[in-house]
Design a protein around this motif. Structure first.
Motif, PDB file in Angstrom:
ATOM      1  N   VAL A  51       0.833  -1.209   0.000  1.00 61.05           N
ATOM      2  CA  VAL A  51       0.000   0.000   0.000  1.00 61.05           C
ATOM      3  C   VAL A  51       0.865   1.255   0.000  1.00 61.05           C
ATOM      4  CG1 VAL A  51      -1.794   1.278   1.249  1.00 61.05           C
ATOM      5  CG2 VAL A  51      -1.874  -1.218   1.153  1.00 61.05           C
ATOM      6  N   LEU A  52       1.962   1.208   0.727  1.00 62.03           N
ATOM      7  CA  LEU A  52       2.869   2.351   0.809  1.00 62.03           C
ATOM      8  C   LEU A  52       3.378   2.741  -0.582  1.00 62.03           C
ATOM      9  CD1 LEU A  52       4.312   4.274   2.821  1.00 62.03           C
ATOM     10  CD2 LEU A  52       6.185   2.603   2.906  1.00 62.03           C
ATOM     11  N   ALA A  53       3.599   1.757  -1.433  1.00 59.90           N
ATOM     12  CA  ALA A  53       4.108   2.023  -2.780  1.00 59.90           C
ATOM     13  C   ALA A  53       3.140   2.859  -3.610  1.00 59.90           C
ATOM     14  CB  ALA A  53       4.400   0.702  -3.493  1.00 59.90           C
ATOM     15  N   GLU A  54       1.858   2.824  -3.266  1.00 57.94           N
ATOM     16  CA  GLU A  54       0.840   3.578  -4.011  1.00 57.94           C
ATOM     17  C   GLU A  54       0.300   4.773  -3.230  1.00 57.94           C
ATOM     18  OE1 GLU A  54       0.067   2.859  -7.123  1.00 57.94           O
ATOM     19  OE2 GLU A  54       1.496   1.188  -7.074  1.00 57.94           O
ATOM     20  N   ALA A  55       0.649   4.874  -1.968  1.00 55.74           N
ATOM     21  CA  ALA A  55       0.043   5.879  -1.096  1.00 55.74           C
ATOM     22  C   ALA A  55       0.461   7.299  -1.470  1.00 55.74           C
ATOM     23  CB  ALA A  55       0.394   5.600   0.354  1.00 55.74           C
ATOM     24  N   GLU A  56      -0.516   8.181  -1.519  1.00 54.57           N
ATOM     25  CA  GLU A  56      -0.266   9.605  -1.721  1.00 54.57           C
ATOM     26  C   GLU A  56      -0.317  10.377  -0.408  1.00 54.57           C
ATOM     27  OE1 GLU A  56      -2.480  11.411  -5.011  1.00 54.57           O
ATOM     28  OE2 GLU A  56      -3.010   9.388  -5.676  1.00 54.57           O
ATOM     29  N   ILE A  57      -1.024   9.795   0.558  1.00 58.11           N
ATOM     30  CA  ILE A  57      -1.220  10.488   1.838  1.00 58.11           C
ATOM     31  C   ILE A  57      -1.029   9.502   2.975  1.00 58.11           C
ATOM     32  CG2 ILE A  57      -2.867  11.763   3.276  1.00 58.11           C
ATOM     33  CD1 ILE A  57      -4.318  12.426   0.538  1.00 58.11           C
ATOM     34  N   LEU A  58      -0.255   9.905   3.980  1.00 53.56           N
ATOM     35  CA  LEU A  58      -0.139   9.148   5.220  1.00 53.56           C
ATOM     36  C   LEU A  58      -0.903   9.887   6.310  1.00 53.56           C
ATOM     37  CD1 LEU A  58       3.602   7.987   5.513  1.00 53.56           C
ATOM     38  CD2 LEU A  58       1.604   6.597   4.966  1.00 53.56           C
ATOM     39  N   LEU A  59      -1.820   9.182   6.960  1.00 51.58           N
ATOM     40  CA  LEU A  59      -2.522   9.715   8.120  1.00 51.58           C
ATOM     41  C   LEU A  59      -1.864   9.108   9.352  1.00 51.58           C
ATOM     42  CD1 LEU A  59      -6.160   9.450   6.765  1.00 51.58           C
ATOM     43  CD2 LEU A  59      -4.921  11.558   7.229  1.00 51.58           C
ATOM     44  N   THR A  60      -1.016   9.893   9.998  1.00 48.20           N
ATOM     45  CA  THR A  60      -0.182   9.386  11.077  1.00 48.20           C
ATOM     46  C   THR A  60      -0.731   9.801  12.440  1.00 48.20           C
ATOM     47  OG1 THR A  60       1.269  11.317  10.967  1.00 48.20           O
ATOM     48  CG2 THR A  60       1.849   9.438   9.586  1.00 48.20           C
ATOM     49  N   VAL A  71      11.985   4.757   3.923  1.00 42.94           N
ATOM     50  CA  VAL A  71      10.516   4.709   3.868  1.00 42.94           C
ATOM     51  C   VAL A  71      10.014   5.632   2.762  1.00 42.94           C
ATOM     52  CG1 VAL A  71       8.381   5.225   5.117  1.00 42.94           C
ATOM     53  CG2 VAL A  71      10.270   4.084   6.292  1.00 42.94           C
ATOM     54  N   LEU A  72      10.593   6.818   2.665  1.00 42.73           N
ATOM     55  CA  LEU A  72      10.184   7.738   1.614  1.00 42.73           C
ATOM     56  C   LEU A  72      10.495   7.184   0.226  1.00 42.73           C
ATOM     57  CD1 LEU A  72      11.187  11.189   3.153  1.00 42.73           C
ATOM     58  CD2 LEU A  72       8.925  10.158   3.032  1.00 42.73           C
ATOM     59  N   GLU A  73      11.613   6.481   0.103  1.00 40.99           N
ATOM     60  CA  GLU A  73      11.946   5.849  -1.177  1.00 40.99           C
ATOM     61  C   GLU A  73      10.933   4.770  -1.543  1.00 40.99           C
ATOM     62  OE1 GLU A  73      15.907   4.380  -0.842  1.00 40.99           O
ATOM     63  OE2 GLU A  73      16.779   6.378  -0.585  1.00 40.99           O
ATOM     64  N   ALA A  74      10.376   4.109  -0.535  1.00 40.46           N
ATOM     65  CA  ALA A  74       9.374   3.066  -0.776  1.00 40.46           C
ATOM     66  C   ALA A  74       7.994   3.657  -1.048  1.00 40.46           C
ATOM     67  CB  ALA A  74       9.308   2.128   0.426  1.00 40.46           C
ATOM     68  N   ALA A  75       7.882   4.985  -0.954  1.00 37.45           N
ATOM     69  CA  ALA A  75       6.596   5.653  -1.171  1.00 37.45           C
ATOM     70  C   ALA A  75       6.774   6.756  -2.221  1.00 37.45           C
ATOM     71  CB  ALA A  75       6.075   6.236   0.134  1.00 37.45           C
ATOM     72  N   PRO A  76       7.030   6.382  -3.470  1.00 43.87           N
ATOM     73  CA  PRO A  76       7.361   7.386  -4.497  1.00 43.87           C
ATOM     74  C   PRO A  76       6.236   8.358  -4.817  1.00 43.87           C
ATOM     75  CG  PRO A  76       6.992   5.227  -5.488  1.00 43.87           C
ATOM     76  CD  PRO A  76       7.029   5.016  -4.015  1.00 43.87           C
ATOM     77  N   ARG A  77       4.986   7.986  -4.511  1.00 43.74           N
ATOM     78  CA  ARG A  77       3.847   8.845  -4.835  1.00 43.74           C
ATOM     79  C   ARG A  77       3.397   9.698  -3.649  1.00 43.74           C
ATOM     80  NH1 ARG A  77      -0.735   5.587  -7.967  1.00 43.74           N
ATOM     81  NH2 ARG A  77      -1.343   7.758  -8.330  1.00 43.74           N
ATOM     82  N   LEU A  78       4.057   9.520  -2.510  1.00 43.08           N
ATOM     83  CA  LEU A  78       3.640  10.220  -1.297  1.00 43.08           C
ATOM     84  C   LEU A  78       3.793  11.727  -1.463  1.00 43.08           C
ATOM     85  CD1 LEU A  78       2.672   9.791   1.650  1.00 43.08           C
ATOM     86  CD2 LEU A  78       5.085   9.877   2.325  1.00 43.08           C
TER      87      LEU A  78
END
Length: 335
Positions: A51-60, A71-78
């Protein structure tokens, strides 16, 4: 129908229902594609990674694992991190701004209950309520109508250390009362202090003038033990120190030595270490009022954090400026 952005909860699964009760969860799910049964407590979890690979938004929120470069590298669309808690420094590595990330925090929402709690402690301390309770419990009697000299909140001098979000909110809450409010903050000049309605003083002068001194500075390397033996010795006899910020701001050993004499009192919602060792002398002193880090959002107040993040999400997705966006240039100075 346009595709909804992919989002991911990154926080403790245990706290998620409190932060996002059903109505807030429905608001979020109407805006983004998010699985409420999947909460990232470990970014190494294979399901989370997908999911992280496609995530645009993290609700933390509380319990979010550290968001570092891998982690940011694993989330290119964030593109955004919306934090339903206070400081983001504990979850987000410096340099996130180089990715163009938008980061928001609910620190303002979390500041309100801390300021409210501190106001309550100031009012009770001014009435000597903590010591009076101890005396009443020991004697089991009192004289009706007796006027006790030296107590009361009319004209009481209150010193605030740090014009943080909480410090500023506390200043607002103190305005209806008959206090003399002083502020020690090297980043606040005469004009700004006048606009806040407070008297600016250097730290040493404030410590020497305050009947009640309350700490609201950020926990930074340069503020560690900013209240030590020297500063405590400056406090007038009968003064009260309140700490609802971070325990590291006060030298615990020095405070224990000072309050043991009975010369001053303390109201501590935070300590260093936290929790205190079971044999700490602070537990047994009648002039020390200890609470277990409860000034921040608790119970129904936690919903306010989720509401703040949900509001920010809607602003983000409708192209409006975020109200609580974190300024990268201030990242190193915030708590």
């Amino acid at each position: 129908m346009p595709r909804r952005p992919q989002a991911l909860f990154a926080m403790s699964a245990e706290t998620l229902p409190s932060v996002y009760p059903p109505d807030l969860l429905d608001r979020i799910r109407a805006r983004v594609d998010i699985d409420p049964t999947l909460t990232a407590e470990d970014f190494g979890d294979p399901r989370v990674r997908r999911v992280l690979a496609e995530a645009e938004i993290l609700l933390t929120g509380w319990g979010c694992p550290y968001i570092d470069a891998p982690v940011l590298e694993a989330a290119p669309r964030l593109r955004a991190v919306l934090h339903a808690a206070g400081s983001v420094k504990g979850i987000l590595a410096p340099g996130w701004w180089e990715r163009g990330l938008i980061v928001s925090s609910a620190a303002t929402a979390n500041a309100l209950p801390v300021a409210e709690y501190t106001l309550g402690m100031i009012l009770l301390a001014g009435k000597d309520a903590f010591a009076a309770r101890e005396r009443y419990r020991a004697r089991r009697t009192f004289t009706t109508g007796e006027i006790q000299p030296g107590i009361g909140n009319f004209g009481r001098r209150v010193g605030i250390i740090g014009a943080s979000r909480i410090g500023r909110r506390l200043i607002e809450l103190l305005r209806p009362f008959d206090f003399q409010v002083m502020l020690a903050d090297p980043h606040v000049g005469e004009d700004e202090a006048a606009a806040l309605g407070v008297r600016p003083l250097p730290l040493d002068q404030l410590m020497g003038a305050g009947d009640i001194v309350t700490v609201h500075a950020p926990a930074l390397p340069e503020t560690r033990h900013m209240i030590g033996r020297h500063e405590l010795a400056l406090m007038p006899d009968g003064a009260v120190l309140i700490n609802t910020a971070r325990g590291s701001l006060v030298d615990t050993d020095a405070l224990a030595e000072e309050v043991r004499t009975g010369r001053i009192s303390a109201v501590l919602d935070v300590t260093d270490p936290e929790p205190l060792p079971a044999d700490s002398p602070l537990f047994g002193l009648p002039n020390v009022f200890l609470t277990p880090h409860l000034a921040g959002s608790q119970g129904n107040e936690v919903r306010r954090l989720g509401l703040s993040a949900a509001d920010e999400l809607e602003r983000l997705l409708t192209g409006r400026p975020l109200v609580h966006q974190v300024d990268p240039t201030a990242f190193e100075r915030i708590a």
